[in-house]
Write an enzyme that holds these catalytic residues in place. Structure first.
Site, PDB file in Angstrom:
ATOM      1  N   ASN A  91     -23.343  30.499  21.766  1.00  0.00           N
ATOM      2  CA  ASN A  91     -22.804  29.269  22.383  1.00  0.00           C
ATOM      3  C   ASN A  91     -23.973  28.490  22.964  1.00  0.00           C
ATOM      4  OD1 ASN A  91     -20.613  31.451  22.699  1.00  0.00           O
ATOM      5  ND2 ASN A  91     -19.521  29.592  23.208  1.00  0.00           N
ATOM      6  N   CYS A 113     -18.603  34.804  17.134  1.00  0.00           N
ATOM      7  CA  CYS A 113     -17.304  35.415  16.893  1.00  0.00           C
ATOM      8  C   CYS A 113     -17.446  36.342  15.693  1.00  0.00           C
ATOM      9  CB  CYS A 113     -16.252  34.339  16.627  1.00  0.00           C
ATOM     10  SG  CYS A 113     -14.668  35.039  16.175  1.00  0.00           S
ATOM     11  N   ARG A 157     -17.399  36.813  28.057  1.00  0.00           N
ATOM     12  CA  ARG A 157     -16.405  37.030  26.988  1.00  0.00           C
ATOM     13  C   ARG A 157     -16.975  36.626  25.623  1.00  0.00           C
ATOM     14  NH1 ARG A 157     -14.162  34.385  22.845  1.00  0.00           N
ATOM     15  NH2 ARG A 157     -14.136  32.478  24.072  1.00  0.00           N
ATOM     16  N   ASP A 158     -17.146  35.343  25.389  1.00  0.00           N
ATOM     17  CA  ASP A 158     -17.601  34.884  24.070  1.00  0.00           C
ATOM     18  C   ASP A 158     -19.027  35.371  23.812  1.00  0.00           C
ATOM     19  OD1 ASP A 158     -17.487  33.585  21.657  1.00  0.00           O
ATOM     20  OD2 ASP A 158     -17.291  31.574  22.467  1.00  0.00           O
ATOM     21  N   HIS A 196     -16.306  23.071  23.284  1.00  0.00           N
ATOM     22  CA  HIS A 196     -16.782  24.449  23.212  1.00  0.00           C
ATOM     23  C   HIS A 196     -17.670  24.534  21.966  1.00  0.00           C
ATOM     24  CE1 HIS A 196     -15.957  28.954  23.509  1.00  0.00           C
ATOM     25  NE2 HIS A 196     -16.376  28.858  22.268  1.00  0.00           N
ATOM     26  N   HIS A 252     -20.786  26.003  19.677  1.00  0.00           N
ATOM     27  CA  HIS A 252     -21.796  27.009  19.331  1.00  0.00           C
ATOM     28  C   HIS A 252     -23.011  26.248  18.781  1.00  0.00           C
ATOM     29  CE1 HIS A 252     -19.434  30.789  19.878  1.00  0.00           C
ATOM     30  NE2 HIS A 252     -18.480  29.873  19.983  1.00  0.00           N
TER      31      HIS A 252
END
Ligand code: HMG
Ligand code: MG
Length: 298
Positions: free
Chosen positions: A248, A239, A14-15, A206, A208
């Site tokens: 990430n 993003c 996803r990310d 979370h 990055h």
């Protein structure tokens, strides 16, 4: 305070992939998820039920979630921004969703086209639907240390928002350093404030890795008792609505560090490296990991 076991939330599909400019064929996304499903991970954030106009890369969310080969030991989460996304999650028998908001008004507008207050209003209905369908809800707060548009963010504002999301029905809040600007000093200040109000088991991190700080930030977070860490295979990520957001933290780097600290994850470094090599090849990039496990054993 340091945990003996860390749960890894794999956000690569996803990310990681949401930020890729070229559309990645659906079968490659599915193969990546299937490989990740065999690594020992217990949670994979699989795709997003978001507007395809906002995130074209996730336009095949329905196909992806329908055609993966689920492993019964893995939770396949999806990102949901509104009721429309929630209805899709229900229709596809998703067991867990993540909702996402932020402490930065500008980022909120750019990312989900509403104010922070409006986002919480929207999520009330989303959460109600999720609860009616026995779907668990994870919450993300983005830009917890800094925002590309508004600069530094306040730990107190993050704490208040996290409390609100928990009261609304999230079981855990993932603290997103969306643009990867935090240092261990920032993480210490944030966790000092937030853990005074919120039990650490309800928090995840979370990070990055824009400035190469993600691993040291995780290391700092471990000392506050954080035992859930979001990571992305091959360090993919970013993003599209956060200028400067880079990949990430790489799952294989986190496993390597945690293995060295004798902290268990249940995830095989070898199997993760295979998944990493696979997706790097598919994206026509050099393999992310510099040292092979075989070389390390020599
Ligand atoms: P909007 O334009 O205000 O929404 O966007 P709308 O309701 O007016 O709908 C616009 C169009 O999108 C309509 O289509 C809807 O049907 C469609 P049209 O009629 O024009 O053809 N639509 C949808 N389609 C499928 N699924 C849906 C959906 N909703 C609307 N759920 C909206 C508002 C929230 C929808 C939009 O801004 C959006 O989807 N944003 C998502 C942005 C995003 O995914 N960003 C990346 C994830 S956040 C992140 O990466 C940070 C994180 O990793 C943590 C960290 O690092 O900090 C989580
Ligand atoms: Mg992110």
């Amino acid at each position: 305070m340091r945990p003996d076991f860390v749960k890894l939330i794999e956000v690569g599909p996803r990310d990681g992939l949401q930020n890729e400019k070229q559309f990645i064929p659906t079968e490659i996304k599915i193969s990546l998820i299937d490989k990740l499903s065999q690594t020992g991970l217990s949670y994979i954030e699989t795709t997003s039920f978001v507007s395809p106009k906002s995130i074209p890369q996730m336009a095949d969310a329905k196909e992806v979630i329908t055609h993966i080969n689920p492993n019964k030991d893995v939770t396949y989460g999806v990102l949901v921004p509104n009721v429309q996304g929630m209805q899709l999650a229900i229709a596809h028998q998703v067991k867990e969703i993540s909702i996402f908001t932020t402490v930065s008004e500008t980022f909120c507008q750019k990312n989900i086209n509403c104010s922070i207050t409006e986002s919480l209003e929207r999520y009330k209905t989303v959460i109600h639907l999720a609860q009616q369908n026995n779907i668990k809800i994870r919450g993300y707060i983005s830009c917890v240390v800094g925002c590309p548009y508004e600069g530094k963010m306040s730990p107190l504002a993050v704490t208040n928002l996290a409390e609100t999301l928990l009261k609304m029905g999230c079981y855990q809040i993932s603290l997103g350093d969306t643009i990867g600007i935090a240092t261990p000093g920032d993480i210490k200040k944030l966790l000092y404030v937030i853990t005074a109000k919120i039990p650490v088991k309800k928090l995840a991190v979370h990070f990055h890795d824009t400035y190469g700080q993600a691993l040291v930030n995780i290391y700092e977070a471990l000392h506050w008792g954080i035992a859930t860490v979001d990571t992305s295979v091959a360090g993919l990520g970013g993003c599209p609505y956060a200028k400067g957001a880079s990949g990430n933290v790489a799952t294989e780097d986190v496993i390597y560090m945690l293995n060295g600290l004798d902290i268990k994850t249940g995830v095989s470094l070898d199997a993760m490296r295979e998944a990493s090599i696979f997706i790097s090849e598919q994206l026509h990039r050099p393999p992310y990991s510099k040292v092979t496990v075989a070389q390390m054993k020599e």
